[in-house]
Motif scaffolding. Structure first.
Motif, PDB file in Angstrom:
ATOM      1  N   VAL A  66     -56.344  47.499   3.335  1.00  0.00           N
ATOM      2  CA  VAL A  66     -57.536  48.209   3.820  1.00  0.00           C
ATOM      3  C   VAL A  66     -58.545  48.478   2.703  1.00  0.00           C
ATOM      4  N   PRO A  67     -58.128  48.948   1.508  1.00  0.00           N
ATOM      5  CA  PRO A  67     -59.134  49.123   0.443  1.00  0.00           C
ATOM      6  C   PRO A  67     -59.808  47.804   0.029  1.00  0.00           C
ATOM      7  N   ILE A  68     -59.061  46.711   0.046  1.00  0.00           N
ATOM      8  CA  ILE A  68     -59.647  45.405  -0.273  1.00  0.00           C
ATOM      9  C   ILE A  68     -60.661  45.028   0.802  1.00  0.00           C
ATOM     10  N   HIS A  69     -60.276  45.171   2.045  1.00  0.00           N
ATOM     11  CA  HIS A  69     -61.159  44.872   3.162  1.00  0.00           C
ATOM     12  C   HIS A  69     -62.433  45.713   3.080  1.00  0.00           C
ATOM     13  N   ASN A  70     -62.282  46.982   2.775  1.00  0.00           N
ATOM     14  CA  ASN A  70     -63.444  47.869   2.660  1.00  0.00           C
ATOM     15  C   ASN A  70     -64.352  47.449   1.503  1.00  0.00           C
ATOM     16  N   ALA A  71     -63.760  47.055   0.382  1.00  0.00           N
ATOM     17  CA  ALA A  71     -64.556  46.613  -0.769  1.00  0.00           C
ATOM     18  C   ALA A  71     -65.350  45.348  -0.431  1.00  0.00           C
ATOM     19  N   VAL A  72     -64.729  44.431   0.285  1.00  0.00           N
ATOM     20  CA  VAL A  72     -65.408  43.197   0.675  1.00  0.00           C
ATOM     21  C   VAL A  72     -66.568  43.519   1.618  1.00  0.00           C
ATOM     22  N   LEU A 124     -68.994  35.709  -1.148  1.00  0.00           N
ATOM     23  CA  LEU A 124     -69.590  35.925   0.164  1.00  0.00           C
ATOM     24  C   LEU A 124     -70.881  35.130   0.274  1.00  0.00           C
ATOM     25  N   ASP A 125     -71.031  34.414   1.355  1.00  0.00           N
ATOM     26  CA  ASP A 125     -72.272  33.717   1.650  1.00  0.00           C
ATOM     27  C   ASP A 125     -72.934  34.487   2.791  1.00  0.00           C
ATOM     28  N   GLU A 144     -68.209  46.346   1.818  1.00  0.00           N
ATOM     29  CA  GLU A 144     -69.246  47.031   1.037  1.00  0.00           C
ATOM     30  C   GLU A 144     -70.104  46.018   0.281  1.00  0.00           C
ATOM     31  N   ARG A 145     -69.468  44.992  -0.234  1.00  0.00           N
ATOM     32  CA  ARG A 145     -70.203  43.940  -0.932  1.00  0.00           C
ATOM     33  C   ARG A 145     -71.125  43.203   0.023  1.00  0.00           C
ATOM     34  N   ALA A 146     -70.629  42.935   1.238  1.00  0.00           N
ATOM     35  CA  ALA A 146     -71.461  42.271   2.248  1.00  0.00           C
ATOM     36  C   ALA A 146     -72.674  43.138   2.587  1.00  0.00           C
ATOM     37  N   TRP A 147     -72.463  44.451   2.741  1.00  0.00           N
ATOM     38  CA  TRP A 147     -73.565  45.349   3.054  1.00  0.00           C
ATOM     39  C   TRP A 147     -74.587  45.382   1.915  1.00  0.00           C
ATOM     40  N   LYS A 148     -74.097  45.361   0.684  1.00  0.00           N
ATOM     41  CA  LYS A 148     -74.994  45.345  -0.474  1.00  0.00           C
ATOM     42  C   LYS A 148     -75.878  44.091  -0.445  1.00  0.00           C
ATOM     43  N   GLU A 149     -75.293  42.955  -0.099  1.00  0.00           N
ATOM     44  CA  GLU A 149     -76.068  41.709  -0.043  1.00  0.00           C
ATOM     45  C   GLU A 149     -77.067  41.722   1.112  1.00  0.00           C
ATOM     46  N   ILE A 150     -76.688  42.316   2.230  1.00  0.00           N
ATOM     47  CA  ILE A 150     -77.631  42.443   3.343  1.00  0.00           C
ATOM     48  C   ILE A 150     -78.794  43.327   2.924  1.00  0.00           C
TER      49      ILE A 150
END
Length: 136
Positions: free
Chosen positions: A22-28, A114-115, A30-36
């Motif tokens: 779950v922490p890994i999933h959340n970090a990924v 992430l793309d 969060e990274r996607a949201w940062k890129e958006i």
């Protein structure tokens, strides 16, 4: 929620693994949201309406995007997941697609790529991608 989602997708997760996953999933995510938010930055929505807001999302791990399929044909690895996110930018609905790829092996920590990009299914998505392509 994550545990239930994995079961729904026919995975057999272990409840004890959730403390790691779950922490890994959340970090990924969060990274996607940062890129958006980087894609959204030129539209000044932070000042106009408090910033973009996630309206909905769906995980489509078994459905490849056209870009992912093309890259796979060229010999690159398949993404391990795909999400489609709908973002509300001050009343403008923008759909994004995110392909999740495993990163380089052997390094320290978690490595992934992430793309993230607007979908080409609307004028807004086409316009955003074109403007980014020409450097605007």
């Amino acid at each position: 929620m994550f545990f239930t989602a994995m079961q729904r997708k026919s995975f057999t997760p272990s409840p004890t693994d959730m403390k790691t996953i779950v922490p890994i999933h959340n970090a990924v995510n969060e990274r996607a949201w940062k890129e958006i938010k980087e894609w959204e930055k030129p539209y000044n929505s932070e000042k106009l309406c408090g910033g973009p807001r996630l309206e909905s999302f769906s995980g489509l791990a078994t459905k490849m995007t056209p870009r992912a399929r093309w890259n796979t044909w060229l010999g690159y690895k398949e993404p391990f997941d795909r999400h489609d996110w709908v973002v509300d930018r001050c009343g403008t609905r923008v759909e994004y697609v995110i392909d999740f790829y495993a990163g380089k092996e052997g390094g320290e920590g978690l490595s992934f790529y992430l793309d993230v990009r607007p979908k080409l299914n609307s004028w807004e998505g086409v316009k955003m991608r074109a403007w980014k392509f020409v450097g605007l």
